[in-house]
Design an enzyme around this catalytic site. Structure first.
Site, short mmCIF file in Angstrom:
data_model
loop_
_atom_site.label_atom_id
_atom_site.label_comp_id
_atom_site.label_asym_id
_atom_site.label_seq_id
_atom_site.Cartn_x
_atom_site.Cartn_y
_atom_site.Cartn_z
N THR A 210 0.86 -1.19 0.00
CA THR A 210 0.00 0.00 0.00
C THR A 210 0.89 1.23 0.00
O THR A 210 2.09 1.14 -0.24
CB THR A 210 -1.00 -0.04 1.18
OG1 THR A 210 -1.92 1.04 1.05
CG2 THR A 210 -0.32 0.04 2.53
N ASN A 211 0.31 2.40 0.23
CA ASN A 211 1.12 3.62 0.27
C ASN A 211 0.64 4.48 1.43
O ASN A 211 -0.31 4.12 2.14
CB ASN A 211 1.05 4.36 -1.06
CG ASN A 211 -0.39 4.65 -1.45
OD1 ASN A 211 -1.10 5.34 -0.75
ND2 ASN A 211 -0.83 4.07 -2.56
N ARG A 212 1.28 5.64 1.63
CA ARG A 212 1.01 6.43 2.83
C ARG A 212 -0.15 7.41 2.66
O ARG A 212 -0.33 8.30 3.49
CB ARG A 212 2.28 7.16 3.24
CG ARG A 212 3.32 6.20 3.81
CD ARG A 212 4.67 6.86 3.89
NE ARG A 212 4.60 8.12 4.63
CZ ARG A 212 5.47 9.13 4.46
NH1 ARG A 212 6.45 9.01 3.62
NH2 ARG A 212 5.33 10.21 5.18
#
Ligand code: CTP
Length: 400
Positions: A210-212
């Site tokens: 995933t990402n932030r």
């Protein structure tokens, strides 16, 4: 200008212990820019004073004695007629009965009967009083005539018992009022599709790439579009955020799920605000069982995810007047944004430099550049809700 500037609300407060929460409600509505005229019934004035409300609204709060005062015009008529909304919170069984029957024996019920503004009623009472056939019949009748009934909720009651009868929390009432009072805005009748948050690409049942992305900018865009009167569908990856009241929320997890949902929702959308941080790659295969440490370090092969914006532009309907993409860049912001504007065939790119400490992921502020065929507009660092307001304002221009 605040979202409820120039909106007049009569806030009727009736005799329930929940009336102390009405002060918070009056404060929240005032903070959104509304002019809140509080009217207390005699029973409410036993629980809380007009001075409390005057202190938070900066306006006079009224009691029954004011009915025959010298306000220049007939007070109840003025209050009722000038109101954009009549909100009664908390609403006791007694006041609900009066409103249902058209009785007008105090300033609040007189003002309510005089005006043509919608009614929003937030009942609060003992559980048995709420369950009584009389109260239920009154509420049904009020709802049938178009009143918006909020709650009550279940939980701890003043009697010490637990049951249905608690007033809906002020924040929720405020959100409902915000929604109702913004329906006639510049984007009224327009369907705006917003995407938000990061996607999760499963490695196995417990792990994901995933990402932030926090989803904050996308959720702020949804709220801004709602505030402008639009009908908003929000396609969101997993976030910790609550969707703004009035949103049609569609939760998704992976880029592929987001693609399917966006293509479906884009069919009858007038605009797309593609703020989601879509993962560009996903594991080629997701393991059916949790990958065990004992199996050694796994090699995860990645494959490219579909480009959602490209898929929408390919099947773009004539109805879809504006497609706005977002670009998170860590270098050469402007050049990259210009490139994406062309490559993705969108009408505008909202670009931000994620290397700046006050822009991008996780923070509440953003510093963006709006890039379109019309030119480049650099905005100063501002709150994500402020950025959202500016973007939605620009969006409005695509419809003329
Ligand atoms: N986007 C998309 N589908 C993807 C990746 C991105 O629709 N698979 C959208 C984003 O929601 C955003 C825009 O494309 O509105 C730009 O996203 P960004 O990640 O900046 O661009 P990429 O095309 O992924 O380019 P790169 O990561 O190489 O900069």
């Amino acid at each position: 200008m605040s979202v409820l500037t120039e909106k007049r609300i009569v806030l009727g407060v009736t005799g329930s212990i929940a009336s102390y929460k009405a002060a918070d409600l009056a404060s929240k509505l005032t903070q959104l820019g509304a002019e809140v005229d509080v009217v207390l019934t005699a029973a409410a004035a036993q629980f809380i004073t007009p001075l409390t409300f005057q202190s938070v609204t900066g306006r006079r709060a009224y009691v029954d004695a004011d009915l025959w005062g010298n306000e220049g015009h007939v007070l109840h008529v003025r209050l009722g007629k000038e109101a954009n909304l009549i909100l009664v919170a908390p609403a006791t069984a007694n006041t609900l009965a009066k409103l249902a029957q058209g009785r007008a024996d105090n300033l609040l019920t007189l003002a309510a009967l005089t005006g043509t503004a919608p009614w929003v009623l937030a009942p609060a009472m003992d559980g048995d009083m709420y369950a009584s056939p009389a109260t239920q019949a009154n509420l049904a009748q009020l709802a049938e005539r178009g009143a918006h009934i909020l709650g009550p909720q279940s939980g701890h009651l003043a009697s010490g018992m637990t049951g249905v009868g608690r007033m809906v929390e002020p924040a929720e009432i405020t959100a409902q009022v915000r929604y109702l009072l913004t329906r006639g805005g510049a984007l009224a009748g327009r369907r705006v599709l917003v995407t938000a948050g990061g996607t999760q690409e499963a490695i196995d049942p417990v792990r994901a790439i995933t990402n932030r992305s926090s989803g904050k900018q996308g959720y702020a865009l949804a709220q801004a579009a709602l505030d402008a009167g639009a009908e908003v569908t929000l396609v969101s990856g997993p976030t910790a955020l609550a969707a703004p009241t009035g949103t049609n929320l569609r939760l998704v997890r992976s880029a592929e799920e987001m693609l399917a949902e966006v293509l479906e929702q884009a069919k009858d959308a007038d605009a797309l605000l593609m703020a989601a941080a879509v993962a560009d790659f996903r594991p080629k295969a997701s393991a059916a069982q949790k990958i065990k440490r004992a199996g050694g370090t796994p090699q995860i092969e990645l494959v490219a995810n579909p480009d959602i914006l490209a898929a929408v532009t390919k099947t773009r309907s004539r109805k879809l007047k504006a497609i706005i993409g977002f670009a998170a860049e860590s270098q050469d912001l402007l050049q990259n944004a210009q490139k994406k504007l062309k490559a993705k065939q969108v009408d505008m790119i909202v670009a931000n430099d994620i290397s700046a400490s006050d822009a991008g992921f996780e923070v509440d502020t953003n510093q963006v550049v709006l890039v379109s065929k019309q030119g480049v507009q650099e905005l100063p660092s501002m709150g994500k809700d402020e950025v959202a307001r500016v973007v939605v304002e620009r969006l409005g221009k695509f419809f003329y």
